[in-house]
Enzyme design. Structure first.
Site, PDB file in Angstrom:
ATOM      1  N   THR A 195      24.111   9.036 -16.533  1.00  0.00           N
ATOM      2  CA  THR A 195      25.250   8.459 -15.827  1.00  0.00           C
ATOM      3  C   THR A 195      24.991   8.220 -14.348  1.00  0.00           C
ATOM      4  O   THR A 195      24.048   8.745 -13.764  1.00  0.00           O
ATOM      5  CB  THR A 195      26.440   9.439 -15.883  1.00  0.00           C
ATOM      6  OG1 THR A 195      26.015  10.685 -15.297  1.00  0.00           O
ATOM      7  CG2 THR A 195      26.869   9.704 -17.287  1.00  0.00           C
ATOM      8  N   GLY A 225      29.756   9.770 -25.545  1.00  0.00           N
ATOM      9  CA  GLY A 225      29.473  11.011 -24.849  1.00  0.00           C
ATOM     10  C   GLY A 225      30.646  11.439 -23.991  1.00  0.00           C
ATOM     11  O   GLY A 225      31.800  11.092 -24.247  1.00  0.00           O
ATOM     12  N   LEU A 248      23.593  15.864 -21.035  1.00  0.00           N
ATOM     13  CA  LEU A 248      23.939  15.701 -22.442  1.00  0.00           C
ATOM     14  C   LEU A 248      25.448  15.796 -22.631  1.00  0.00           C
ATOM     15  O   LEU A 248      26.044  16.865 -22.471  1.00  0.00           O
ATOM     16  CB  LEU A 248      23.228  16.757 -23.289  1.00  0.00           C
ATOM     17  CG  LEU A 248      23.411  16.617 -24.802  1.00  0.00           C
ATOM     18  CD1 LEU A 248      22.799  15.314 -25.308  1.00  0.00           C
ATOM     19  CD2 LEU A 248      22.794  17.816 -25.533  1.00  0.00           C
ATOM     20  N   GLY A 249      26.057  14.675 -22.986  1.00  0.00           N
ATOM     21  CA  GLY A 249      27.510  14.606 -23.062  1.00  0.00           C
ATOM     22  C   GLY A 249      28.134  15.568 -24.038  1.00  0.00           C
ATOM     23  O   GLY A 249      29.219  16.120 -23.785  1.00  0.00           O
TER      24      GLY A 249
END
Length: 334
Positions: A195, A225, A248-249
């Site tokens: 992101t 995510g 890591l979502g």
């Protein structure tokens, strides 16, 4: 000192303060004032500032600062800032040029939140270069908070957005190479990973935030995510501060990470200690933490910032008007 010990110390401080106010006949005030207001700098000390995740945040901060320097609204600043990253084909984890899912389709997620607690999100959006602006459309032009897929695209087209092919030749080449093995496992900090999340305080002392991504490369078609989820990837409380996440979502969603960080700041933790406490929660609750990366970035209403991650390698950009610099976050795993 651990974040937990810091929390206990602040809780004791709060108890002592309430006891003192009660003894002086001001106990009603103790119940009304949040601890943040009791121990943080007054609003008059706040100056415009913008922070964002990863080294692509440097260019995004420059654009956001132009808005803040002109005494613009923090909401406009964060939207303007992350749009720079969304439009950059060299950033393979956000917007145009983002790596596709395993079917070769670029799907985008984003959310935005203002100083009043208004928010908007889009997910599984295709062929629209700036999902952050569509998220703002959801917030300002609809009665909803979250729109996905074709419905979100229709909203964008109805407001003048154009369909574009977001799969660049570079991303297409990488996808075809991946198809040779079709192995899926998120790589820690890969391509300066995922992101861009941004928080800003404007000259009026108000805070807003934004988050946008193309998600994990080679994900299953339809995977979402944390990035469009208010409370997970992003949360802003204008009385306290804001927080955002990267990494890591799935790990962030499981603990509603950004909301947790803000609530810890509400209880008196500094942005740094609040981020660390959130990471400690991940390490305690998620057995596979050594295989993943999650980073939190936070800023309180006094303009104090902090960041912490599971793995080393997470960095963030800070622009305060004097300089725009990249800072390496501390991490749980050394």
């Amino acid at each position: 000192m651990s974040a937990l010990k810091q929390y206990i110390m602040n809780s004791r401080r709060k108890f002592i303060l309430k006891s003192f106010l009660g003894a002086t006949g001001l106990s009603a005030l103790a119940g009304k004032l949040p601890l943040f207001a009791q121990i943080r700098k007054p609003l008059s000390a706040i100056k415009p500032i913008v922070i964002s995740t990863w080294n692509h945040g440097l260019a995004a901060n420059e654009a956001a600062w132009q808005v803040l320097n002109a005494k613009g609204r923090a909401l406009d600043a964060v939207e303007t800032g992350v749009k720079v990253t969304e439009a950059d084909p060299k950033v393979t984890t956000v917007g145009y040029g983002g790596y596709p899912d395993r079917e070769g389709k670029v799907t985008l997620d984003a959310c935005i939140m203002d100083e009043e607690g208004n928010c908007g999100s889009v997910a599984f959006l295709q062929n629209i270069k700036h999902p952050i602006s569509v998220a703002r459309l959801v917030m300002e032009k609809t009665p909803h908070v979250f729109m996905v897929g074709e419905g979100a695209q229709r909203l964008a087209l109805a407001h003048g957005f154009k369909k574009e092919n977001l799969l660049t030749p570079q991303a297409a080449k990488a996808w075809k190479e991946w198809l040779k093995t079709s192995k899926y496992k998120p790589v820690i900090n890969a391509e300066n990973h995922d992101t861009i999340s941004m928080l800003a305080i404007d000259a009026q002392g108000n805070m807003s935030g934004a988050c946008t991504t193309s998600g994990a490369a080679w994900k299953m078609h339809g995977r979402i995510g944390d990035s469009p989820i208010i409370g997970a990837a992003l949360f802003v409380d204008n009385e306290v501060g804001g927080a955002c996440a990267t990494g890591l979502g799935e790990a962030v969603i499981k603990m509603v990470g950004s909301h947790l960080v803000v609530e810890l700041m509400r209880q008196g933790l500094s942005p740094q200690d609040a981020c660390r406490a959130a990471v400690e929660r991940i390490v305690k609750k998620q057995k596979n933490y050594k295989e993943l990366q999650v980073g939190f970035l936070a800023m309180n209403k006094a303009g104090e910032t902090g960041a912490y991650s599971v793995q080393p390698g997470f960095n963030y950009a800070v622009h305060n008007g004097q300089e725009n610099k990249l800072i390496d976050a501390q991490s749980m795993v050394k």
